[in-house]
Structure formats: C-alpha cells, structure tokens
Design an enzyme around this catalytic site. Structure first.
Site, PDB file in Angstrom:
ATOM      1  N   CYS A  13       4.327  64.535  32.676  1.00 62.68           N
ATOM      2  CA  CYS A  13       5.126  65.357  31.770  1.00 62.68           C
ATOM      3  C   CYS A  13       4.210  66.429  31.174  1.00 62.68           C
ATOM      4  CB  CYS A  13       5.746  64.501  30.669  1.00 62.68           C
ATOM      5  SG  CYS A  13       4.522  63.702  29.591  1.00 62.68           S
ATOM      6  N   HIS A  41      -1.811  56.252  30.627  1.00 65.30           N
ATOM      7  CA  HIS A  41      -1.564  54.875  31.046  1.00 65.30           C
ATOM      8  C   HIS A  41      -1.426  54.774  32.564  1.00 65.30           C
ATOM      9  CE1 HIS A  41      -0.083  53.480  26.821  1.00 65.30           C
ATOM     10  NE2 HIS A  41      -1.381  53.452  26.945  1.00 65.30           N
ATOM     11  N   HIS A  75      -0.568  60.738  23.191  1.00 62.89           N
ATOM     12  CA  HIS A  75       0.180  59.789  22.359  1.00 62.89           C
ATOM     13  C   HIS A  75       0.047  60.076  20.868  1.00 62.89           C
ATOM     14  CE1 HIS A  75      -0.554  57.097  25.996  1.00 62.89           C
ATOM     15  NE2 HIS A  75       0.755  57.166  25.908  1.00 62.89           N
ATOM     16  N   CYS A  97       0.701  65.527  22.147  1.00 69.67           N
ATOM     17  CA  CYS A  97       1.866  66.223  22.706  1.00 69.67           C
ATOM     18  C   CYS A  97       2.626  66.923  21.575  1.00 69.67           C
ATOM     19  CB  CYS A  97       2.770  65.212  23.395  1.00 69.67           C
ATOM     20  SG  CYS A  97       4.383  65.859  23.868  1.00 69.67           S
ATOM     21  N   GLU A 127       1.708  55.518  20.608  1.00 70.48           N
ATOM     22  CA  GLU A 127       2.510  56.560  19.958  1.00 70.48           C
ATOM     23  C   GLU A 127       3.167  56.023  18.696  1.00 70.48           C
ATOM     24  OE1 GLU A 127       6.728  58.716  20.563  1.00 70.48           O
ATOM     25  OE2 GLU A 127       5.468  58.759  22.354  1.00 70.48           O
ATOM     26  N   SER A 253       2.001  51.449  31.676  1.00 73.95           N
ATOM     27  CA  SER A 253       2.910  52.551  31.350  1.00 73.95           C
ATOM     28  C   SER A 253       4.273  52.046  30.898  1.00 73.95           C
ATOM     29  CB  SER A 253       3.075  53.473  32.561  1.00 73.95           C
ATOM     30  OG  SER A 253       4.074  54.436  32.324  1.00 73.95           O
ATOM     31  N   SER A 254       4.603  52.301  29.637  1.00 68.35           N
ATOM     32  CA  SER A 254       5.921  51.948  29.106  1.00 68.35           C
ATOM     33  C   SER A 254       7.010  52.720  29.841  1.00 68.35           C
ATOM     34  CB  SER A 254       5.963  52.249  27.610  1.00 68.35           C
ATOM     35  OG  SER A 254       7.255  52.097  27.086  1.00 68.35           O
TER      36      SER A 254
END
Length: 320
Positions: A13, A41, A75, A97, A127, A253-254
């Site tokens: 992203c 991640h 994050h 971000c 985050e 990675s969530s």
C-alpha cells in the site's frame, strides 16, 4: 497452466511503499539505520533490508540506544516513543503512514474532548498501540465486532460519552456491526429512547475543541483506509477467476490473514505461503494429475511485488 499475477490489488500500500523507499534511500547513502520493530510484516522483505544494513530492534534495545538514526515505520508510534528519542538524542526518520497519522490526531482530539475512545482493532497490533498512546493509553480496544469477548467490554463505562474509531486495516462490515452492537449495549444500559450514534467529521471535532459547537454524546468516525479495504472485493473476484490461488504474505501480517480468508472463502483452493519454499506442487494439479487451468498469485499490503513476481516465475518454471 496459465499463471496470473495480480498487480491491481496486491503488493505494498502507499504507506508501506513510502517507508520502504525511505529506508532504501538511507541505506544506499550508507547511513546506519535502526528500525523500531519489523519495518513491514513480511519476513522475506525484512531480511532483504537487513542484508542492506538495516538493524531491527525491539522496545528494550530502543530505550538503550543513544545518538543513532532510527526509522519509525508506517504503523506509527505512541508519543512516548518520540519522548524517548529526544531524551536519547536519536535522529528520527518518521515514515508513519499519513492515514495513520491522521487517525492518531483524531484519537488525541477525541480524548481531549472528554470522550471514552473505543478502537476497533487488535490490541497487540503496533498501529493500535500507537493510536492508544495518542489517547493517553485510555482507549478501550475491541477486536470482536459481535462483542463476544466479555473481557473486551468489561472496561467500558456505559454512562460516559463515547467515540468509536478503527484500526485502518480492519474490515468495514465489522466496524459497522460493532457500531450497531455498541448502540444496543449503551441503549439497554441507559436511555431506551436513544437513537443511532452520530457520525463525527473533522470539522465537528475542531468546532468542539474551540467551544463553537456542542459535541454529541455518542459518536463514530470510520477511519478504515479505503485503499486497503477496496482490495477486498477485487481479491474476491480475482480468486473466483482462477482455478487455484497462491496467496503470498508474512505470517505476522494482520492484513494478510484478512485478505487470505477472503480468497479462501471465494475459492477453497487458496493456499498461504511466505516464499517459494512453502509451495506444494500438488496444489497446482487436478485430481487426475493434470495441471490446473490457471493459478492466481496475489498477496497482502505488506507483500512486495518483487516477491510475488518471484513466486510467479517459480511456478512457471515447474512446467518446463
């Protein structure tokens, strides 16, 4: 067998792209660089950057570090991290971000307005830890939209004015399900005539802080990143359009777990790997031993495109 690489809804992203770009620029300049936590991640990408000179450190090592350059990842971090950096004379490169930074500001302002802040998210996610820090570590964090975990709702004060926000990578339907369930919970605890919670805008928060406008007792702000959430339907369609899906992401990675589940729901023949070594060639065959007609390669917002391309090339080489 046709190998289809998803270039539209997979790969970094914008927030992660920015972090990786800055890290590479610093490392190319031969500047020693520490990263507080995994820069992304994805273990494969972390190892690549560490091979270029990046040093990953944990919170304890960060507190002991002096006079060194440190990268803040996408994050984001709580205010206490920046206080430690100033005290230890650390040179901070902040790549939080922009979407997360805006959310941190929202959490801070809602807390200043006296709201009990609820974060829809995962308590141990970096985050969420950062967002909570901007709300003076007083937020109530709820992961289960159905309110099925009593331990999550136990800290709630149902008599206080309350604001609901979200970790940027959570699912949109879950956020609105949680909002409705909270409305019911608060209504049953107090005023049975109370209506739906009020959607709060940035201007409403600003006017509230300046005293120019009264604030509603129960508000919500959808803070989910649409660049991330828009991938859900696209990946769903991509999974449907292929006989087999190879989903590439880091186990930490969530977002990867969420997107993989979307692929698997759409196509049961979806398989999760971190790198080519995890691939089972049997996944790429039909019951009679013939190759599948098509295999789709896709991944998370924390999966680099070069890794997706590597997996695609590896699968293509299996037919030679």
């Amino acid at each position: 067998m046709k190998v289809n690489l998803d270039r539209n809804s997979s790969g970094f992203c914008i927030g992660v792209q920015g972090t990786i770009h800055v890290a590479e620029e610093k490392l190319r300049a031969e500047i020693g660089l520490y990263s507080l936590g995994d820069v992304v991640h994805n273990e494969v990408e972390v190892k690549r950057l560490e091979s270029l000179g990046l040093v990953t450190i944990d919170d304890q090592a960060f507190r002991e570090l002096r006079d060194a350059p440190v990268l803040i990842r996408a994050h984001g971090e709580p205010p206490s991290t920046y206080e430690t950096a100033r005290a230890n004379n650390l040179e901070v490169t902040d790549t939080t971000c922009p979407v997360v930074a805006k959310l941190q500001r929202t959490a801070r302002q809602l807390h200043l307005l006296g709201y009990q802040v609820i974060i829809y998210g995962k308590p141990v996610h970096p985050e969420v830890i950062g967002i909570n820090g901007h709300a003076a570590n007083s937020a109530v964090i709820i992961k289960h939209a159905d309110l099925s975990d009593p331990a999550e709702t136990a800290p709630l004060d149902l008599s206080r004015k309350t604001a609901l926000i979200s970790q940027t990578t959570m699912d949109v339907p879950g956020f609105y399900q949680l909002k409705e369930n909270l409305e019911t919970l608060f209504r049953n605890a107090g005023n049975p005539q109370e209506g739906p919670w009020t959607e709060v805008r940035d201007i409403d928060i600003t006017l509230g802080l300046t005293g120019m406008q009264p604030t509603a007792p129960h508000v919500y702000k959808d803070t989910i990143c649409r660049q991330v959430s828009s991938r859900n339907s696209k990946l769903h369609d991509f999974a449907l359009s292929n006989d087999c899906i190879i989903f590439v992401a880091g186990k930490k990675s969530s977002n990867g777990q969420v997107l993989y589940n979307i692929c698997r729901d759409a196509n049961p023949r979806s398989y999760f790997i971190e790198d080519t070594g995890d691939l089972d060639e049997g996944w790429l065959k039909e019951a009679n031993g013939s190759p599948v007609g098509s295999v789709g390669i896709c991944g998370a917002t924390s999966t680099p495109m070069w890794l997706l391309e590597k997996v695609a090339r590896h699968i293509e080489s299996l037919e030679r």
